[in-house]
Design a protein around this motif. Structure first.
Motif, PDB file in Angstrom:
ATOM      1  N   THR A   1      33.500 -82.477  14.488  1.00 38.74           N
ATOM      2  CA  THR A   1      32.672 -82.468  15.707  1.00 38.74           C
ATOM      3  C   THR A   1      31.431 -81.608  15.522  1.00 38.74           C
ATOM      4  O   THR A   1      30.309 -82.029  15.841  1.00 38.74           O
ATOM      5  CB  THR A   1      33.494 -81.946  16.898  1.00 38.74           C
ATOM      6  N   LEU A   2      31.606 -80.395  15.010  1.00 41.33           N
ATOM      7  CA  LEU A   2      30.472 -79.478  14.889  1.00 41.33           C
ATOM      8  C   LEU A   2      29.531 -79.880  13.758  1.00 41.33           C
ATOM      9  O   LEU A   2      28.322 -79.622  13.835  1.00 41.33           O
ATOM     10  CB  LEU A   2      30.977 -78.047  14.700  1.00 41.33           C
ATOM     11  N   ASP A   3      30.056 -80.486  12.705  1.00 47.27           N
ATOM     12  CA  ASP A   3      29.175 -80.990  11.650  1.00 47.27           C
ATOM     13  C   ASP A   3      28.280 -82.100  12.193  1.00 47.27           C
ATOM     14  O   ASP A   3      27.075 -82.145  11.911  1.00 47.27           O
ATOM     15  CB  ASP A   3      30.008 -81.503  10.477  1.00 47.27           C
ATOM     16  N   TYR A   4      28.869 -82.986  13.010  1.00 45.92           N
ATOM     17  CA  TYR A   4      28.082 -84.051  13.652  1.00 45.92           C
ATOM     18  C   TYR A   4      27.018 -83.453  14.560  1.00 45.92           C
ATOM     19  O   TYR A   4      25.855 -83.879  14.560  1.00 45.92           O
ATOM     20  CB  TYR A   4      29.017 -84.957  14.443  1.00 45.92           C
ATOM     21  N   PHE A   5      27.410 -82.444  15.353  1.00 46.20           N
ATOM     22  CA  PHE A   5      26.466 -81.807  16.274  1.00 46.20           C
ATOM     23  C   PHE A   5      25.283 -81.197  15.510  1.00 46.20           C
ATOM     24  O   PHE A   5      24.119 -81.386  15.885  1.00 46.20           O
ATOM     25  CB  PHE A   5      27.180 -80.729  17.088  1.00 46.20           C
ATOM     26  N   CYS A   6      25.567 -80.463  14.442  1.00 52.06           N
ATOM     27  CA  CYS A   6      24.496 -79.793  13.679  1.00 52.06           C
ATOM     28  C   CYS A   6      23.526 -80.805  13.080  1.00 52.06           C
ATOM     29  O   CYS A   6      22.310 -80.577  13.071  1.00 52.06           O
ATOM     30  CB  CYS A   6      25.106 -78.922  12.581  1.00 52.06           C
TER      31      CYS A   6
ATOM     32  N   ALA B   1      37.809 -74.833  20.679  1.00 52.50           N
ATOM     33  CA  ALA B   1      36.722 -74.398  21.552  1.00 52.50           C
ATOM     34  C   ALA B   1      35.573 -73.901  20.680  1.00 52.50           C
ATOM     35  O   ALA B   1      35.773 -73.487  19.529  1.00 52.50           O
ATOM     36  CB  ALA B   1      37.188 -73.293  22.501  1.00 52.50           C
ATOM     37  N   PHE B   2      34.379 -73.959  21.226  1.00 52.85           N
ATOM     38  CA  PHE B   2      33.192 -73.468  20.509  1.00 52.85           C
ATOM     39  C   PHE B   2      32.168 -72.997  21.535  1.00 52.85           C
ATOM     40  O   PHE B   2      32.214 -73.389  22.705  1.00 52.85           O
ATOM     41  CB  PHE B   2      32.588 -74.562  19.613  1.00 52.85           C
ATOM     42  N   GLY B   3      31.279 -72.135  21.099  1.00 53.22           N
ATOM     43  CA  GLY B   3      30.242 -71.636  22.002  1.00 53.22           C
ATOM     44  C   GLY B   3      28.970 -71.312  21.225  1.00 53.22           C
ATOM     45  O   GLY B   3      29.021 -70.839  20.085  1.00 53.22           O
ATOM     46  N   MET B   4      27.829 -71.583  21.877  1.00 58.25           N
ATOM     47  CA  MET B   4      26.538 -71.340  21.214  1.00 58.25           C
ATOM     48  C   MET B   4      25.523 -70.844  22.228  1.00 58.25           C
ATOM     49  O   MET B   4      25.597 -71.167  23.417  1.00 58.25           O
ATOM     50  CB  MET B   4      26.030 -72.633  20.569  1.00 58.25           C
ATOM     51  N   GLY B   5      24.572 -70.046  21.770  1.00 60.46           N
ATOM     52  CA  GLY B   5      23.451 -69.624  22.602  1.00 60.46           C
ATOM     53  C   GLY B   5      22.277 -70.568  22.395  1.00 60.46           C
ATOM     54  O   GLY B   5      21.837 -70.779  21.250  1.00 60.46           O
ATOM     55  N   VAL B   6      21.781 -71.157  23.486  1.00 59.62           N
ATOM     56  CA  VAL B   6      20.707 -72.150  23.355  1.00 59.62           C
ATOM     57  C   VAL B   6      19.433 -71.492  22.823  1.00 59.62           C
ATOM     58  O   VAL B   6      18.697 -72.092  22.028  1.00 59.62           O
ATOM     59  CB  VAL B   6      20.442 -72.840  24.706  1.00 59.62           C
TER      60      VAL B   6
ATOM     61  N   GLU C   1      19.611 -79.843  27.676  1.00 60.69           N
ATOM     62  CA  GLU C   1      19.874 -81.252  27.984  1.00 60.69           C
ATOM     63  C   GLU C   1      20.168 -82.045  26.719  1.00 60.69           C
ATOM     64  O   GLU C   1      21.035 -82.932  26.710  1.00 60.69           O
ATOM     65  CB  GLU C   1      18.674 -81.863  28.720  1.00 60.69           C
ATOM     66  N   GLU C   2      19.444 -81.740  25.654  1.00 58.22           N
ATOM     67  CA  GLU C   2      19.672 -82.451  24.390  1.00 58.22           C
ATOM     68  C   GLU C   2      21.081 -82.195  23.873  1.00 58.22           C
ATOM     69  O   GLU C   2      21.780 -83.130  23.446  1.00 58.22           O
ATOM     70  CB  GLU C   2      18.646 -81.983  23.352  1.00 58.22           C
ATOM     71  N   ILE C   3      21.531 -80.934  23.942  1.00 62.01           N
ATOM     72  CA  ILE C   3      22.886 -80.595  23.489  1.00 62.01           C
ATOM     73  C   ILE C   3      23.928 -81.288  24.355  1.00 62.01           C
ATOM     74  O   ILE C   3      24.903 -81.867  23.852  1.00 62.01           O
ATOM     75  CB  ILE C   3      23.079 -79.065  23.519  1.00 62.01           C
ATOM     76  N   VAL C   4      23.716 -81.239  25.680  1.00 65.80           N
ATOM     77  CA  VAL C   4      24.654 -81.886  26.608  1.00 65.80           C
ATOM     78  C   VAL C   4      24.750 -83.386  26.322  1.00 65.80           C
ATOM     79  O   VAL C   4      25.848 -83.965  26.294  1.00 65.80           O
ATOM     80  CB  VAL C   4      24.238 -81.622  28.066  1.00 65.80           C
ATOM     81  N   ASN C   5      23.612 -84.017  26.087  1.00 63.20           N
ATOM     82  CA  ASN C   5      23.614 -85.465  25.839  1.00 63.20           C
ATOM     83  C   ASN C   5      24.322 -85.825  24.541  1.00 63.20           C
ATOM     84  O   ASN C   5      24.953 -86.894  24.437  1.00 63.20           O
ATOM     85  CB  ASN C   5      22.181 -85.991  25.828  1.00 63.20           C
ATOM     86  N   ILE C   6      24.229 -84.952  23.539  1.00 63.52           N
ATOM     87  CA  ILE C   6      24.944 -85.214  22.278  1.00 63.52           C
ATOM     88  C   ILE C   6      26.445 -85.281  22.535  1.00 63.52           C
ATOM     89  O   ILE C   6      27.143 -86.184  22.066  1.00 63.52           O
ATOM     90  CB  ILE C   6      24.611 -84.129  21.238  1.00 63.52           C
TER      91      ILE C   6
END
Length: 350
Positions: free
Chosen positions: A239-244, A318-323, A114-119
């Motif tokens: 985008t991914l730098d912001y996410f991290c 595109a990007f993909g990660m394992g929660v 949920e935290e990842i989705v909300n970001i």
């Protein structure tokens, strides 16, 4: 009269000796009930000589009054004693520690998903969960992975067949699979929707891996897709730098390493600086100062061709990660299996 006296001698001591109200009630019914001993004597009053009836009736009624009075006194005494006993048994000892009900909470993986989705919702992405059972086309072929592509062997797919199709699964001819990635949802969206597309695809995926500290046969994956005009690798990096930084902290650094994925070109692995040694090198990061967290890349033009999107006009990433992996790196969990074993001593930490 002798019968009345005998009944009095038998009943009155029993009333005084009754141990509880239940026993007392049983005795009342035995003596004064419709079939009670005193009631039976009164019913036989008509068989006595006329001159004796008044005296016998007076004595019987007197005994009835006496029994009822004794029963009431004894009942009051026993009821008070029983109440006191119940109060003592249920008394609150204020010196004992308090008792609290255990309040449930979300599992760490659900909460982190949920935290990842909300970001990404905050960046304007919509969510497409997709379906866990996919066709071979959406899981592989439309993602630029034809049947003879070597990357299929790395995922050791679970094929879904009926009993008559068991041989088809063995030979790899089955057309239905448990999805190995949530990327299939992206193909479905691109078939139905024209760009611009900004979506996130969270959900369960399945791979025939043996569970060990760093692998699970079933895990939660979150994949993202952007397709629009003028999208570049710089947009992907930003985008991914912001996410991290949102997930791991503003002080964490990111780096991109060249890699290969069939559905992206160019492709990269993303690393984040180790939060334990702060990039200096330690056992957790194997002395490198970096931790691998996800894969990404620019959408391969062949993938856009499968969904009739002109790669000359549109581009995307595109990007993909394992929660589970994100959780392990964020909370320093040394074994992914600990997240699924249901040990509350472990899970309560989070």
């Amino acid at each position: 009269m002798k019968t009345i006296d005998e009944l009095a001698e038998a009943v009155l001591p029993r009333i005084a000796a009754a141990k509880d109200t239940a026993e007392l009630e049983h005795l009342r019914v035995e003596v004064l009930g419709k079939k009670g001993s005193l009631t039976a004597l009164l019913r036989g009053l008509g068989q006595l000589a006329e001159e004796k009836r008044a005296e016998f009736g007076q004595a019987a009624n007197s005994l009835r009054d006496q029994i009822e009075e004794r029963l009431a006194e004894r009942r009051e005494h026993l009821a008070a004693a029983e109440l006191e006993k119940r109060i003592s048994a249920g008394a609150l000892d204020v010196t004992l520690p308090g008792r609290t009900n255990t309040v449930g909470s979300q599992h760490l993986i659900s909460r982190l998903t949920e935290e990842i989705v909300n970001i990404f919702r905050g960046l304007g992405y919509s969510v497409e969960a997709g379906q866990q059972v996919e066709t071979d086309y959406y899981n592989f072929t439309a993602l630029n992975t034809p049947p003879d592509h070597p990357s299929r062997g790395l995922q050791d797919t679970f094929y879904v067949v009926d009993r008559s199709g068991a041989q088809a699964a063995i030979s790899g001819e089955s057309d239905v699979v448990l999805r190995t990635q949530t990327s299939g949802a992206q193909i479905h969206v691109m078939e139905k929707q024209r760009p611009p597309i900004y979506i996130l695809s969270p959900g369960r995926v399945y791979r025939r891996d043996v569970a060990d500290p760093s692998h699970l046969p079933q895990f939660t994956q979150v994949e993202g897709l952007v397709v629009d005009k003028g999208i570049s690798f710089a947009d992907l990096k930003g985008t991914l730098d912001y996410f991290c930084k949102q997930v791991f902290g503003a002080e964490r650094l990111t780096r991109f390493r060249p890699h290969f994925f069939p559905f992206t070109e160019p492709s990269a692995e993303v690393d984040v600086s180790c939060g334990i040694c702060h990039g200096q090198g330690c056992r957790f990061c194997k002395g490198t100062g970096w931790l691998e967290i996800l894969g990404c890349g620019m959408v391969d033009p062949n993938v856009l061709g499968f969904v009739d999107i002109d790669p000359e006009e549109y581009s995307g990433f595109a990007f993909g990660m394992g929660v589970e992996r994100i959780a392990a790196l964020k909370y320093n969990v040394s074994d992914l299996r600990m997240l699924l074993e249901g040990d509350m001593r472990f899970l309560r930490q989070f």
